[in-house]
Design a protein around this motif. Structure first.
Motif, PDB file in Angstrom:
ATOM      1  N   ASP A  12       0.841  -1.192   0.000  1.00 31.73           N
ATOM      2  CA  ASP A  12       0.000   0.000   0.000  1.00 31.73           C
ATOM      3  C   ASP A  12       0.879   1.246   0.000  1.00 31.73           C
ATOM      4  O   ASP A  12       1.795   1.366   0.832  1.00 31.73           O
ATOM      5  CB  ASP A  12      -0.913   0.028   1.223  1.00 31.73           C
ATOM      6  CG  ASP A  12      -2.018  -1.011   1.146  1.00 31.73           C
ATOM      7  OD1 ASP A  12      -2.231  -1.572   0.051  1.00 31.73           O
ATOM      8  OD2 ASP A  12      -2.665  -1.256   2.179  1.00 31.73           O
ATOM      9  N   VAL A  13       0.594   2.151  -0.924  1.00 36.06           N
ATOM     10  CA  VAL A  13       1.391   3.356  -1.107  1.00 36.06           C
ATOM     11  C   VAL A  13       0.503   4.579  -0.966  1.00 36.06           C
ATOM     12  O   VAL A  13      -0.635   4.602  -1.455  1.00 36.06           O
ATOM     13  CB  VAL A  13       2.058   3.370  -2.502  1.00 36.06           C
ATOM     14  CG1 VAL A  13       2.853   4.659  -2.720  1.00 36.06           C
ATOM     15  CG2 VAL A  13       2.964   2.148  -2.676  1.00 36.06           C
ATOM     16  N   VAL A  14       1.024   5.615  -0.308  1.00 33.65           N
ATOM     17  CA  VAL A  14       0.385   6.929  -0.282  1.00 33.65           C
ATOM     18  C   VAL A  14       1.278   7.899  -1.024  1.00 33.65           C
ATOM     19  O   VAL A  14       2.493   7.960  -0.769  1.00 33.65           O
ATOM     20  CB  VAL A  14       0.155   7.422   1.156  1.00 33.65           C
ATOM     21  CG1 VAL A  14      -0.305   8.885   1.148  1.00 33.65           C
ATOM     22  CG2 VAL A  14      -0.871   6.562   1.866  1.00 33.65           C
TER      23      VAL A  14
ATOM     24  N   LYS B 226      -0.446  -0.760  -4.628  1.00 28.62           N
ATOM     25  CA  LYS B 226      -1.750  -0.122  -4.729  1.00 28.62           C
ATOM     26  C   LYS B 226      -1.665   1.248  -4.068  1.00 28.62           C
ATOM     27  O   LYS B 226      -1.297   1.354  -2.891  1.00 28.62           O
ATOM     28  CB  LYS B 226      -2.825  -0.968  -4.044  1.00 28.62           C
ATOM     29  CG  LYS B 226      -4.214  -0.340  -4.123  1.00 28.62           C
ATOM     30  CD  LYS B 226      -5.241  -1.201  -3.404  1.00 28.62           C
ATOM     31  CE  LYS B 226      -6.629  -0.563  -3.479  1.00 28.62           C
ATOM     32  NZ  LYS B 226      -7.646  -1.375  -2.752  1.00 28.62           N
ATOM     33  N   VAL B 227      -1.971   2.294  -4.827  1.00 25.09           N
ATOM     34  CA  VAL B 227      -1.997   3.638  -4.259  1.00 25.09           C
ATOM     35  C   VAL B 227      -3.331   3.801  -3.544  1.00 25.09           C
ATOM     36  O   VAL B 227      -4.387   3.880  -4.175  1.00 25.09           O
ATOM     37  CB  VAL B 227      -1.814   4.713  -5.343  1.00 25.09           C
ATOM     38  CG1 VAL B 227      -1.839   6.103  -4.702  1.00 25.09           C
ATOM     39  CG2 VAL B 227      -0.503   4.506  -6.098  1.00 25.09           C
ATOM     40  N   VAL B 228      -3.285   3.833  -2.220  1.00 29.85           N
ATOM     41  CA  VAL B 228      -4.509   3.820  -1.418  1.00 29.85           C
ATOM     42  C   VAL B 228      -4.964   5.214  -1.010  1.00 29.85           C
ATOM     43  O   VAL B 228      -6.116   5.402  -0.598  1.00 29.85           O
ATOM     44  CB  VAL B 228      -4.331   2.954  -0.155  1.00 29.85           C
ATOM     45  CG1 VAL B 228      -4.059   1.503  -0.543  1.00 29.85           C
ATOM     46  CG2 VAL B 228      -3.205   3.499   0.729  1.00 29.85           C
TER      47      VAL B 228
ATOM     48  N   PHE C  92      -6.508   8.340 -11.347  1.00 28.89           N
ATOM     49  CA  PHE C  92      -5.780   7.125 -10.970  1.00 28.89           C
ATOM     50  C   PHE C  92      -6.579   6.234 -10.017  1.00 28.89           C
ATOM     51  O   PHE C  92      -6.022   5.279  -9.458  1.00 28.89           O
ATOM     52  CB  PHE C  92      -4.433   7.508 -10.362  1.00 28.89           C
ATOM     53  CG  PHE C  92      -3.498   8.164 -11.345  1.00 28.89           C
ATOM     54  CD1 PHE C  92      -2.871   7.431 -12.339  1.00 28.89           C
ATOM     55  CD2 PHE C  92      -3.286   9.532 -11.297  1.00 28.89           C
ATOM     56  CE1 PHE C  92      -2.025   8.032 -13.252  1.00 28.89           C
ATOM     57  CE2 PHE C  92      -2.435  10.149 -12.204  1.00 28.89           C
ATOM     58  CZ  PHE C  92      -1.809   9.402 -13.197  1.00 28.89           C
ATOM     59  N   GLU C  93      -7.867   6.535  -9.855  1.00 30.82           N
ATOM     60  CA  GLU C  93      -8.779   5.712  -9.052  1.00 30.82           C
ATOM     61  C   GLU C  93      -8.231   5.471  -7.638  1.00 30.82           C
ATOM     62  O   GLU C  93      -8.151   4.338  -7.153  1.00 30.82           O
ATOM     63  CB  GLU C  93      -9.046   4.382  -9.765  1.00 30.82           C
ATOM     64  CG  GLU C  93      -9.691   4.565 -11.137  1.00 30.82           C
ATOM     65  CD  GLU C  93      -9.950   3.234 -11.845  1.00 30.82           C
ATOM     66  OE1 GLU C  93      -9.375   2.217 -11.423  1.00 30.82           O
ATOM     67  OE2 GLU C  93     -10.735   3.227 -12.798  1.00 30.82           O
ATOM     68  N   ILE C  94      -7.866   6.568  -6.996  1.00 27.42           N
ATOM     69  CA  ILE C  94      -7.320   6.516  -5.638  1.00 27.42           C
ATOM     70  C   ILE C  94      -8.477   6.712  -4.657  1.00 27.42           C
ATOM     71  O   ILE C  94      -9.180   7.721  -4.719  1.00 27.42           O
ATOM     72  CB  ILE C  94      -6.246   7.597  -5.450  1.00 27.42           C
ATOM     73  CG1 ILE C  94      -5.087   7.343  -6.436  1.00 27.42           C
ATOM     74  CG2 ILE C  94      -5.730   7.608  -4.022  1.00 27.42           C
ATOM     75  CD1 ILE C  94      -4.063   8.449  -6.497  1.00 27.42           C
ATOM     76  N   PRO C  95      -8.705   5.766  -3.761  1.00 24.23           N
ATOM     77  CA  PRO C  95      -9.941   5.784  -2.965  1.00 24.23           C
ATOM     78  C   PRO C  95     -10.040   6.884  -1.912  1.00 24.23           C
ATOM     79  O   PRO C  95     -11.128   7.370  -1.617  1.00 24.23           O
ATOM     80  CB  PRO C  95      -9.962   4.407  -2.305  1.00 24.23           C
ATOM     81  CG  PRO C  95      -8.534   3.955  -2.296  1.00 24.23           C
ATOM     82  CD  PRO C  95      -7.916   4.550  -3.520  1.00 24.23           C
ATOM     83  N   ARG C  96      -8.901   7.301  -1.303  1.00 23.64           N
ATOM     84  CA  ARG C  96      -8.981   8.257  -0.202  1.00 23.64           C
ATOM     85  C   ARG C  96      -8.037   9.438  -0.435  1.00 23.64           C
ATOM     86  O   ARG C  96      -6.942   9.258  -0.988  1.00 23.64           O
ATOM     87  CB  ARG C  96      -8.653   7.560   1.124  1.00 23.64           C
ATOM     88  CG  ARG C  96      -9.681   6.488   1.476  1.00 23.64           C
ATOM     89  CD  ARG C  96      -9.364   5.811   2.791  1.00 23.64           C
ATOM     90  NE  ARG C  96      -8.128   5.028   2.763  1.00 23.64           N
ATOM     91  CZ  ARG C  96      -8.016   3.811   2.252  1.00 23.64           C
ATOM     92  NH1 ARG C  96      -9.052   3.236   1.654  1.00 23.64           N
ATOM     93  NH2 ARG C  96      -6.865   3.153   2.307  1.00 23.64           N
TER      94      ARG C  96
ATOM     95  N   MET D  50      -3.415  12.502   6.966  1.00 23.73           N
ATOM     96  CA  MET D  50      -3.169  11.176   6.400  1.00 23.73           C
ATOM     97  C   MET D  50      -2.481  10.266   7.408  1.00 23.73           C
ATOM     98  O   MET D  50      -2.877   9.106   7.594  1.00 23.73           O
ATOM     99  CB  MET D  50      -2.321  11.305   5.132  1.00 23.73           C
ATOM    100  CG  MET D  50      -2.097   9.986   4.408  1.00 23.73           C
ATOM    101  SD  MET D  50      -0.740   8.984   5.091  1.00 23.73           S
ATOM    102  CE  MET D  50       0.661  10.025   4.696  1.00 23.73           C
ATOM    103  N   LEU D  51      -1.462  10.768   8.110  1.00 22.43           N
ATOM    104  CA  LEU D  51      -0.737   9.940   9.072  1.00 22.43           C
ATOM    105  C   LEU D  51      -1.639   9.473  10.206  1.00 22.43           C
ATOM    106  O   LEU D  51      -1.435   8.389  10.769  1.00 22.43           O
ATOM    107  CB  LEU D  51       0.464  10.717   9.624  1.00 22.43           C
ATOM    108  CG  LEU D  51       1.625  10.949   8.647  1.00 22.43           C
ATOM    109  CD1 LEU D  51       2.656  11.882   9.272  1.00 22.43           C
ATOM    110  CD2 LEU D  51       2.270   9.638   8.225  1.00 22.43           C
ATOM    111  N   ALA D  52      -2.632  10.278  10.546  1.00 21.65           N
ATOM    112  CA  ALA D  52      -3.543   9.908  11.625  1.00 21.65           C
ATOM    113  C   ALA D  52      -4.563   8.859  11.190  1.00 21.65           C
ATOM    114  O   ALA D  52      -5.198   8.216  12.048  1.00 21.65           O
ATOM    115  CB  ALA D  52      -4.268  11.156  12.134  1.00 21.65           C
ATOM    116  N   SER D  53      -4.709   8.661   9.869  1.00 19.11           N
ATOM    117  CA  SER D  53      -5.789   7.801   9.373  1.00 19.11           C
ATOM    118  C   SER D  53      -5.328   6.567   8.612  1.00 19.11           C
ATOM    119  O   SER D  53      -6.075   5.582   8.527  1.00 19.11           O
ATOM    120  CB  SER D  53      -6.724   8.612   8.459  1.00 19.11           C
ATOM    121  OG  SER D  53      -7.240   9.740   9.133  1.00 19.11           O
TER     122      SER D  53
END
Length: 354
Positions: free
Chosen positions: A5-7, A30-32, A49-53, A61-64
């Motif tokens: 999983d990649v951000v 997968k870019v999440v 790029f169909e990135i869900p969040r 982001m770090l908190a979630s």
């Protein structure tokens, strides 16, 4: 092989390149999630790029999220602080180059500990891998001399982006932000450098930084290289040439190479050996991403490591130091007491003082 999983942090042009190359890894990544302060750009990027969040800040982001890799595709001036925040959260960080604005910033990242790698995709194409293999095996003989030219063109309009052309935001001109690609590849082949003498100028562009630099670099193995970094060259090219005892190996491309971009001049046996080596991997980001995931799966440090990146960043700092002081600079000479350790322009570029 597991999926990672990649951000992606930052959604500018290079982020789109990264996202596309992750998608070409056959499910390996997968870019999440994506992070971007510009809401419209974030929306368009995530839809494409169909990135869900999506998140408007790194802190949110770090908190979630709980990603395997955080990929920093932001401007250079943000890298140090963003990397420190991610490393404090025990994340693996993959950072676009330059990884920091200065040696002190990179050393701050190193002092934080953790897993940090710099994007240096040209190291991972077939040609570069094969050249290092043949050199290590002694097939080419001793390296003698090299040419490393980044001859690119950027018009005045290019610098309307607020962070470009400014020491405090980009870290430097073509020596820092453009030539770093070819110089890093050169160092991955020739090894540690020893000394540099250089000059730099602001010839034409509306910047605080240079738009041209020229250097002569001496390596610990005795090889010598001429290095030119330019944003003033209408016929753009990226050219590297390595002259060994028994062969000349050349690479000419622009922003990325394929196997056909390489040429060897040698006797038939060495030429045949070169042609028989594994091929088919270009210098796109996919090759490095795959190597990063391989390393993480093996619980090894992902390439390119902080010492690798520091070797390149120190050469860049030394080019500026030599150009602005008028003397040669040796590796290891730029320490905490040097102004060039704090900033690439040191105590100021000559044209600024004038």
């Amino acid at each position: 092989m597991r999926s990672f999983d990649v951000v992606i942090v930052g959604t500018g042009g290079i982020a789109g390149v990264h996202a596309g190359d992750y998608a070409r890894l056959g499910g390996r990544a997968k870019v999440v999630a994506a992070v971007e302060v510009d809401a419209d750009r974030l929306r368009g990027f995530s839809e494409k790029f169909e990135i869900p969040r999506t998140y408007s800040s790194l802190e949110q982001m770090l908190a979630s999220e709980d990603p395997d890799v955080i990929d920093l595709c932001t401007p250079p001036g943000l890298h140090r602080d963003q990397a420190l925040a991610c490393l404090a959260d025990s994340r693996t960080v993959l950072c676009e180059k330059p990884p920091a604005l200065s040696l002190i910033e990179l050393d701050d990242i190193a002092a934080a500990g953790g897993s940090f790698a710099t994007i240096s995709q040209h190291r991972f194409g077939s040609g570069a891998v094969n050249l290092r293999r043949m050199l290590a095996a002694g097939d080419l003989g001793r390296p003698m001399t090299a040419v490393c030219h980044t001859l690119w063109y950027r018009p005045d309009d290019y610098f309307r982006v607020p962070w470009r052309g400014k020491w405090e935001l980009e870290g430097g001109g073509p020596t820092m932000g453009h030539g770093i690609h070819q110089m890093d590849l050169m160092l991955s082949i020739l090894g540690p450098w020893r000394e540099v003498v250089a000059t730099a100028a602001r010839q034409a562009r509306p910047t605080a930084t240079e738009d041209l630099s020229c250097a002569i670099v001496t390596f610990e193995n005795g090889a010598m290289a001429t290095v030119v970094n330019s944003l003033l060259s209408p016929r753009e090219t990226s050219y590297l040439r390595f002259d060994f005892e028994h062969a000349t190996v050349e690479l000419e491309h622009l922003y990325g190479y394929q196997d056909k971009s390489w040429r060897i001049t040698a006797d038939p046996d060495r030429t045949q050996a070169w042609q028989a080596m594994p091929a088919g991997v270009s210098s796109g980001h996919s090759a490095q991403f795959a190597a990063v995931f391989d390393a993480l799966e093996a619980k090894a440090p992902p390439p390119v490591t902080l010492p690798d990146a520091r070797m390149t960043l120190e050469l860049i700092a030394a080019i500026y130091a030599s150009a602005f002081t008028g003397r040669s600079v040796r590796r290891g000479e730029i320490g905490p007491r040097s102004p060039f350790y704090q900033r690439m322009d040191g105590s100021g570029a000559p044209w600024e003082r004038a």
